[in-house]
Design a protein around this motif. Structure first.
Motif, PDB file in Angstrom:
ATOM      1  N   UNK A 176       9.675  -5.657  -5.635  1.00  0.00           N
ATOM      2  CA  UNK A 176       8.463  -5.698  -4.820  1.00  0.00           C
ATOM      3  C   UNK A 176       7.319  -5.044  -5.577  1.00  0.00           C
ATOM      4  N   UNK A 177       6.111  -5.304  -5.106  1.00  0.00           N
ATOM      5  CA  UNK A 177       4.900  -4.730  -5.703  1.00  0.00           C
ATOM      6  C   UNK A 177       4.199  -3.901  -4.639  1.00  0.00           C
ATOM      7  N   UNK A 178       3.871  -2.622  -4.979  1.00  0.00           N
ATOM      8  CA  UNK A 178       3.291  -1.675  -4.029  1.00  0.00           C
ATOM      9  C   UNK A 178       1.854  -1.347  -4.402  1.00  0.00           C
ATOM     10  N   UNK A 179       1.014  -1.183  -3.400  1.00  0.00           N
ATOM     11  CA  UNK A 179      -0.372  -0.744  -3.598  1.00  0.00           C
ATOM     12  C   UNK A 179      -0.640   0.406  -2.630  1.00  0.00           C
ATOM     13  N   UNK A 180      -1.031   1.559  -3.191  1.00  0.00           N
ATOM     14  CA  UNK A 180      -1.231   2.775  -2.408  1.00  0.00           C
ATOM     15  C   UNK A 180      -2.645   3.293  -2.620  1.00  0.00           C
ATOM     16  N   UNK A 181      -3.257   3.760  -1.543  1.00  0.00           N
ATOM     17  CA  UNK A 181      -4.582   4.372  -1.635  1.00  0.00           C
ATOM     18  C   UNK A 181      -4.426   5.846  -1.968  1.00  0.00           C
ATOM     19  N   UNK A 182      -4.983   6.271  -3.097  1.00  0.00           N
ATOM     20  CA  UNK A 182      -4.888   7.656  -3.527  1.00  0.00           C
ATOM     21  C   UNK A 182      -5.863   8.536  -2.774  1.00  0.00           C
ATOM     22  N   UNK A 183      -5.739   9.899  -2.938  1.00  0.00           N
ATOM     23  CA  UNK A 183      -6.633  10.834  -2.247  1.00  0.00           C
ATOM     24  C   UNK A 183      -8.098  10.577  -2.534  1.00  0.00           C
ATOM     25  N   UNK A 184      -8.421  10.076  -3.716  1.00  0.00           N
ATOM     26  CA  UNK A 184      -9.816   9.839  -4.080  1.00  0.00           C
ATOM     27  C   UNK A 184     -10.309   8.477  -3.609  1.00  0.00           C
ATOM     28  N   UNK A 185      -9.447   7.709  -2.941  1.00  0.00           N
ATOM     29  CA  UNK A 185      -9.815   6.379  -2.484  1.00  0.00           C
ATOM     30  C   UNK A 185      -9.473   5.285  -3.474  1.00  0.00           C
ATOM     31  N   UNK A 187      -7.145   2.799  -5.540  1.00  0.00           N
ATOM     32  CA  UNK A 187      -5.866   2.151  -5.298  1.00  0.00           C
ATOM     33  C   UNK A 187      -4.972   2.244  -6.530  1.00  0.00           C
ATOM     34  N   UNK A 188      -3.734   2.656  -6.313  1.00  0.00           N
ATOM     35  CA  UNK A 188      -2.741   2.764  -7.379  1.00  0.00           C
ATOM     36  C   UNK A 188      -1.628   1.767  -7.082  1.00  0.00           C
ATOM     37  N   UNK A 189      -1.197   1.026  -8.101  1.00  0.00           N
ATOM     38  CA  UNK A 189      -0.195  -0.017  -7.892  1.00  0.00           C
ATOM     39  C   UNK A 189       0.987   0.150  -8.849  1.00  0.00           C
ATOM     40  N   UNK A 190       2.148  -0.299  -8.404  1.00  0.00           N
ATOM     41  CA  UNK A 190       3.331  -0.289  -9.268  1.00  0.00           C
ATOM     42  C   UNK A 190       4.370  -1.270  -8.721  1.00  0.00           C
ATOM     43  N   UNK A 191       5.342  -1.595  -9.550  1.00  0.00           N
ATOM     44  CA  UNK A 191       6.474  -2.430  -9.152  1.00  0.00           C
ATOM     45  C   UNK A 191       7.665  -1.528  -8.847  1.00  0.00           C
ATOM     46  N   UNK A 192       8.462  -1.954  -7.882  1.00  0.00           N
ATOM     47  CA  UNK A 192       9.636  -1.162  -7.490  1.00  0.00           C
ATOM     48  C   UNK A 192      10.846  -2.066  -7.372  1.00  0.00           C
ATOM     49  N   UNK A 193      12.009  -1.427  -7.485  1.00  0.00           N
ATOM     50  CA  UNK A 193      13.274  -2.170  -7.411  1.00  0.00           C
ATOM     51  C   UNK A 193      14.220  -1.438  -6.476  1.00  0.00           C
ATOM     52  N   UNK A 194      14.883  -2.165  -5.604  1.00  0.00           N
ATOM     53  CA  UNK A 194      15.915  -1.586  -4.752  1.00  0.00           C
ATOM     54  C   UNK A 194      17.186  -1.434  -5.583  1.00  0.00           C
ATOM     55  N   UNK A 195      17.674  -0.201  -5.666  1.00  0.00           N
ATOM     56  CA  UNK A 195      18.837   0.086  -6.508  1.00  0.00           C
ATOM     57  C   UNK A 195      20.110   0.281  -5.689  1.00  0.00           C
TER      58      UNK A 195
END
Length: 307
Positions: A176-185, A187-195
Motif C-alpha cells: 500500500x501507499x501512505x500519505x501523512x500530514x506532518x506537524x508543519x502541514x 505531506x509525507x508519503x511512503x510505501x508499506x508492506x504487510x509482513x
C-alpha cells in the motif's frame, strides 16, 4: 523494552524529578545559604550561577515528573551534574581553608548524585536524542473480534479515524501507499508492506526498504474479558526528525505522537460502536495548551474520510 522494565526504570526517574524539585527550590529560595554551604559565597559569578542552576533543576524536574516516559530524560540530569562538578572542582582548587573543605564536600555530594543519575540513565537505555520512538496504546471496542479485524484490515478505512493520515492507497493484498500530514502541514508519503496477517488476531506492517520514513507497527486483537468486545493493542515504531527530545518539546502543543495514537484509537472505537466520530470541530488532536484554545462544542465530523 517491555512495559515491566520500563516501569522499573521510570519510577526512579520520577524520584529524581522530585529530588531535583527540592534542590531547585532551595537554590532559588535561599541562594545565599547554598553559596555558603558550597564554599563559593566569596564568588561574584556564583551569585548568578546558583539561581541558574536552580532554574535548570526545576526545568528538569518538570520534564521528569510531567513526561509519561521520563526515563530517557535522566540524561539531562547527567549533563547538568557534569557541569556542576566542573564548576565545583574549579572552585575547590581556587580556595583555601574552610571554603575549600566546603567546596570539596559539595563536590563529593554532587558526585554521589551524579552516580545515581548515571546509573538510572544507563538502566533506561534510551537517550532523549535517540531518533527511534516506540509507542504502545490499547483500547476495548464493544464489537466482535472478527468484525474489528475486518474493518482494520481494509486499509482504506484507516484515514477515517487517523487524524494525520490523509490517504492509504491499496496496491495489492500486501502492499500500500501512505500519505501523512506532518506537524508543519507538509505531506509525507511512503510505501508499506504487510509482513504478518493472521485473521482475527494480528496485522503487522513495515515501510518498504529505501523509504524516507522508516516505520513499522502491529495491531493485535483479542477477546475482552467476559466477552465484552475486543481488546485492540497497537505498537508502533518509527523515527522522529528531532528524536525523542523533539517529541517532548512538542507535548504542550498537542503534537506528541503518543497522544495522537491514543486519540486515533478513541475515534476508532467511536466508529466501530456508533458509526461516526464525535469530536470538537476545530478541535484539537490531543489536549495541549494551544489546541485547547481552539475547542468548540462537539459534533459529528469527518476525519480524513467519510464515516
Amino acid at each position: 523494552m517491555n512495559d515491566g522494565r520500563q516501569r522499573k526504570t521510570d519510577r526512579p526517574a520520577r524520584a529524581l524529578g522530585w529530588a531535583g524539585l527540592g534542590l531547585g527550590a532551595a537554590q532559588l529560595a535561599a541562594p545565599n545559604a547554598v553559596r555558603r554551604i558550597t564554599g563559593v559565597d566569596d564568588s561574584a559569578p556564583a551569585h548568578l550561577l546558583v539561581p541558574l542552576a536552580g532554574v535548570r533543576e526545576l526545568c528538569q524536574a518538570a520534564v521528569l515528573l510531567g513526561s509519561r516516559v521520563p526515563g530517557p530524560w535522566v540524561w539531562t540530569r547527567v549533563a547538568g551534574d557534569a557541569a556542576d562538578l566542573a564548576v565545583l572542582g574549579l572552585a575547590a582548587a581556587r580556595r583555601r581553608g574552610v571554603r575549600r573543605r566546603r567546596a570539596a564536600v559539595a563536590t563529593a555530594a554532587v558526585a554521589g548524585i551524579a552516580a545515581v543519575d548515571l546509573a538510572t540513565a544507563l538502566r533506561r537505555g534510551r537517550r532523549p536524542w535517540d531518533r527511534e520512538l516506540l509507542l504502545h496504546a490499547a483500547i476495548t471496542v464493544r464489537r466482535p473480534r472478527e468484525e474489528v479485524y475486518r474493518f482494520w484490515r481494509d486499509l482504506a478505512n484507516l484515514p477515517r479515524f487517523t487524524s494525520r493520515l490523509e490517504s492509504v492507497t491499496v496496491i495489492d493484498d500486501r502492499h500500500s501507499h501512505w500519505a501523512v500530514r506532518g506537524p508543519s502541514g507538509r505531506t509525507v508519503e511512503w510505501d508499506a508492506e504487510i509482513v504478518e496477517d493472521r485473521p482475527g488476531e494480528v496485522i503487522a506492517w513495515c515501510s518498504s526498504r529505501g523509504t524516507a520514513v522508516t516505520n513499522s507497527g502491529e495491531v493485535r486483537f483479542a477477546d475482552a474479558p467476559g466477552l465484552q468486545g475486543t481488546e485492540v493493542r497497537i505498537r508502533l515504531r518509527y523515527e522522529l526528525p528531532y528524536g525523542a527530545a523533539g517529541a517532548a518539546l512538542a507535548r504542550p502543543l498537542g503534537e506528541h505522537p503518543e497522544r495522537h495514537v491514543r486519540d486515533d484509537l478513541r475515534r476508532f472505537k467511536q466508529i466501530m460502536e456508533t458509526g461516526e466520530v464525535l469530536r470538537a470541530e476545530g478541535g484539537p488532536e490531543g489536549v495541549g495548551a494551544i489546541p485547547r484554545l481552539r475547542r468548540r462544542p462537539a459534533q459529528p465530523v469527518t476525519t480524513g474520510g467519510t464515516p
